[in-house]
Design a protein around this motif. Structure first.
Motif, short mmCIF file in Angstrom:
data_model
loop_
_atom_site.label_atom_id
_atom_site.label_comp_id
_atom_site.label_asym_id
_atom_site.label_seq_id
_atom_site.Cartn_x
_atom_site.Cartn_y
_atom_site.Cartn_z
N ALA A 1 5.80 -5.47 7.51
CA ALA A 1 6.73 -4.49 6.93
C ALA A 1 6.51 -4.37 5.42
O ALA A 1 6.52 -3.26 4.88
CB ALA A 1 8.17 -4.88 7.24
N ARG A 2 6.30 -5.50 4.75
CA ARG A 2 6.03 -5.46 3.31
C ARG A 2 4.72 -4.75 3.02
O ARG A 2 4.62 -3.97 2.06
CB ARG A 2 6.00 -6.88 2.73
N GLU A 3 3.69 -5.00 3.82
CA GLU A 3 2.40 -4.34 3.63
C GLU A 3 2.50 -2.84 3.83
O GLU A 3 1.92 -2.06 3.08
CB GLU A 3 1.36 -4.93 4.59
N VAL A 4 3.23 -2.42 4.85
CA VAL A 4 3.39 -0.99 5.11
C VAL A 4 4.14 -0.32 3.97
O VAL A 4 3.77 0.77 3.53
CB VAL A 4 4.11 -0.77 6.46
N THR A 5 5.17 -0.97 3.45
CA THR A 5 5.92 -0.43 2.33
C THR A 5 5.03 -0.30 1.10
O THR A 5 5.06 0.73 0.41
CB THR A 5 7.14 -1.31 2.01
N ALA A 6 4.24 -1.31 0.82
CA ALA A 6 3.35 -1.27 -0.34
C ALA A 6 2.28 -0.19 -0.16
O ALA A 6 1.97 0.54 -1.11
CB ALA A 6 2.69 -2.63 -0.54
N PHE A 7 1.74 -0.06 1.03
CA PHE A 7 0.74 0.97 1.29
C PHE A 7 1.33 2.36 1.11
O PHE A 7 0.70 3.23 0.50
CB PHE A 7 0.19 0.81 2.71
N GLU A 8 2.53 2.55 1.61
CA GLU A 8 3.18 3.86 1.46
C GLU A 8 3.44 4.17 -0.01
O GLU A 8 3.27 5.30 -0.46
CB GLU A 8 4.49 3.88 2.23
#
Length: 64
Positions: free
Chosen positions: A33-40
């Protein structure tokens, strides 16, 4: 009596293993979830630029 002790040990070990698996899966889910947020957050400016370019190019394509 010995069989009861063996079953108790099996149950306790099963609970420990399942707890460790659950902890690992929940930790991986949180990291994802943290990775997806950072990627977005990183990709959002690029998407905004693409949208702006598409909006500017649309009237030019309509004139043809």
């Amino acid at each position: 009596m010995l069989l009861l002790v063996v079953w108790i040990v099996v149950v306790v070990l099963s609970v420990v293993v399942l707890g460790a698996l659950a902890f690992g899966v929940l930790g991986a889910r949180a990291r994802l979830a943290r990775e997806v947020t950072a990627f977005e957050r990183e990709v959002r400016p690029l998407l905004d630029q693409v949208a702006a370019t598409t909006d500017r190019a649309a009237p030019a394509a309509d004139e043809r």
